[in-house]
Scaffold this motif. Structure first.
Motif, mmCIF file in Angstrom:
data_model
loop_
_atom_site.group_PDB
_atom_site.id
_atom_site.type_symbol
_atom_site.label_atom_id
_atom_site.label_comp_id
_atom_site.label_asym_id
_atom_site.label_seq_id
_atom_site.Cartn_x
_atom_site.Cartn_y
_atom_site.Cartn_z
ATOM 1 N N ASP A 25 0.842 -1.197 0.000
ATOM 2 C CA ASP A 25 0.000 0.000 0.000
ATOM 3 C C ASP A 25 0.878 1.248 0.000
ATOM 4 O O ASP A 25 1.451 1.617 1.024
ATOM 5 N N ALA A 27 0.058 4.248 -0.002
ATOM 6 C CA ALA A 27 -0.455 5.329 0.829
ATOM 7 C C ALA A 27 0.011 5.183 2.276
ATOM 8 O O ALA A 27 -0.089 6.136 3.060
ATOM 9 N N ARG A 28 0.515 4.011 2.631
ATOM 10 C CA ARG A 28 0.963 3.759 4.001
ATOM 11 C C ARG A 28 2.483 3.744 4.116
ATOM 12 O O ARG A 28 3.032 4.114 5.151
ATOM 13 N N TYR A 48 -1.039 2.297 -10.326
ATOM 14 C CA TYR A 48 -1.651 3.501 -10.883
ATOM 15 C C TYR A 48 -1.032 3.912 -12.220
ATOM 16 O O TYR A 48 -1.552 4.817 -12.880
ATOM 17 N N HIS A 53 -5.440 7.330 -12.549
ATOM 18 C CA HIS A 53 -4.950 7.660 -11.214
ATOM 19 C C HIS A 53 -3.456 7.997 -11.204
ATOM 20 O O HIS A 53 -2.902 8.259 -10.139
ATOM 21 N N VAL A 56 -1.480 10.712 -9.064
ATOM 22 C CA VAL A 56 -1.157 10.501 -7.647
ATOM 23 C C VAL A 56 -0.397 9.186 -7.470
ATOM 24 O O VAL A 56 -0.570 8.480 -6.473
ATOM 25 N N VAL A 59 1.369 7.614 -4.261
ATOM 26 C CA VAL A 59 0.694 6.807 -3.236
ATOM 27 C C VAL A 59 0.099 5.542 -3.861
ATOM 28 O O VAL A 59 -0.769 4.903 -3.271
ATOM 29 N N SER A 60 0.584 5.187 -5.030
ATOM 30 C CA SER A 60 0.050 4.016 -5.728
ATOM 31 C C SER A 60 0.381 2.723 -5.004
ATOM 32 O O SER A 60 1.479 2.553 -4.476
ATOM 33 N N ASP A 82 0.790 -3.551 5.894
ATOM 34 C CA ASP A 82 0.758 -2.556 4.824
ATOM 35 C C ASP A 82 0.587 -3.172 3.442
ATOM 36 O O ASP A 82 0.846 -2.526 2.429
ATOM 37 N N ARG A 116 -9.800 -0.760 -1.690
ATOM 38 C CA ARG A 116 -8.444 -1.014 -1.190
ATOM 39 C C ARG A 116 -8.271 -2.518 -0.947
ATOM 40 O O ARG A 116 -8.102 -2.968 0.178
#
Length: 276
Positions: A25, A27-28, A48, A53, A56, A59-60, A82, A116
């Protein structure tokens, strides 16, 4: 489904090593950096990439096939919260495209929503609520899902067959049902309550979960709905106990002319300085 789940630790260093992929992840954690610090020759792709997407992509979610001597296999404790692991005989291009098609799914009302599926807390209720047919279609070329559950440990889900792999351009093709949404909501609520038990410093037992259930119920009776407010109330309740039921405290908790956060701040001050 009975027999679908296997709660045994997967041997990522030996079993089906060529078919093993991780999805981390972004984003984490800083997924590319995390991977390259532990693998000199990973086969990796950002999900992404080449999608709507991509703006961004920092944070893919990141898919990686660990190399033969990858340290990712033995470092599961540092990524198990994660990301997830999957097995597939497909190459990373086909597998990546199928996973890209799942970045968004259709809700029962037809709207699109991010999914997610690479989050251990979200994939569990999905896999448990899918029928065999839904699990097979959703998984496409994936043959096994591995994810870590905080209480139960590692879980492995066997897919009953393989289905056609979707293209990235078909994102949104998979339709969620109300049953799936209820399962996600129930699982998120259970995870939240287990976090409250840990916050209180208690072991996760039926007795401690029952105590937290009562505290959450009491918090909501005062109109606290946001998880942050409920967590704050639970912390106060665990520390001050029955003092929160004294008349002066109840008057503040029940007051409707003050927002939740302000009421909790007042209660904390009252308890700390003995103003009740």
């Amino acid at each position: 489904m009975p027999g679908r789940f296997d709660v045994t630790f997967p041997d990522f260093g030996a079993t089906h090593s060529g078919d093993l992929f991780l999805i981390l992840d972004g984003a984490r954690i800083d997924a590319p950096r995390f991977i390259y610090e532990r693998d000199d020759r990973p086969e990796m792709d950002l999900l992404y990439r080449s999608t709507p997407h991509e703006p961004v992509k920092e944070v893919s979610p990141c898919i990686v096939r660990p190399s033969e001597n990858s340290r990712l296999r033995g470092d599961v404790n540092n990524w198990r919260s994660d990301g997830i692991a999957i097995e597939s005989s497909a190459d990373i291009h086909m597998l990546g495209n199928h996973l890209r098609s799942l970045i968004s799914v259709r809700l029962p009302d037809g709207a699109l929503a991010y999914l997610r599926f690479y989050s251990p807390s979200q994939i569990e209720p999905l896999l448990s609520s899918f029928s065999d047919h839904e699990l097979t279609r959703f998984s496409g070329p994936v043959t096994r899902w591995h994810y870590f559950a905080p209480v139960d440990g590692w879980k492995t889900v066997e897919v009953p067959g393989t289905s056609e792999s979707q293209e990235a351009s078909n994102e949104g093709w998979f339709q969620l049902r109300e049953e799936h949404l209820r399962a996600i909501e129930a699982c998120n609520e259970a995870v939240f309550r287990k976090k409250l038990v840990h916050q209180a410093g208690w072991p996760v037992t039926p007795e401690s979960m029952s105590k937290i259930d009562q505290i959450v119920l009491r918090a909501r009776s005062f109109g606290f709905q946001a998880q942050g407010d409920i967590a704050t109330y639970a912390e106060l309740a665990c520390y001050y106990g029955e003092r929160l039921e004294e008349p002066n405290a109840l008057a503040v908790l029940k007051s409707e002319d003050k927002p939740a956060g302000q009421r909790l701040e007042i209660i904390d001050s009252m308890m700390s300085y003995g103003d009740t």
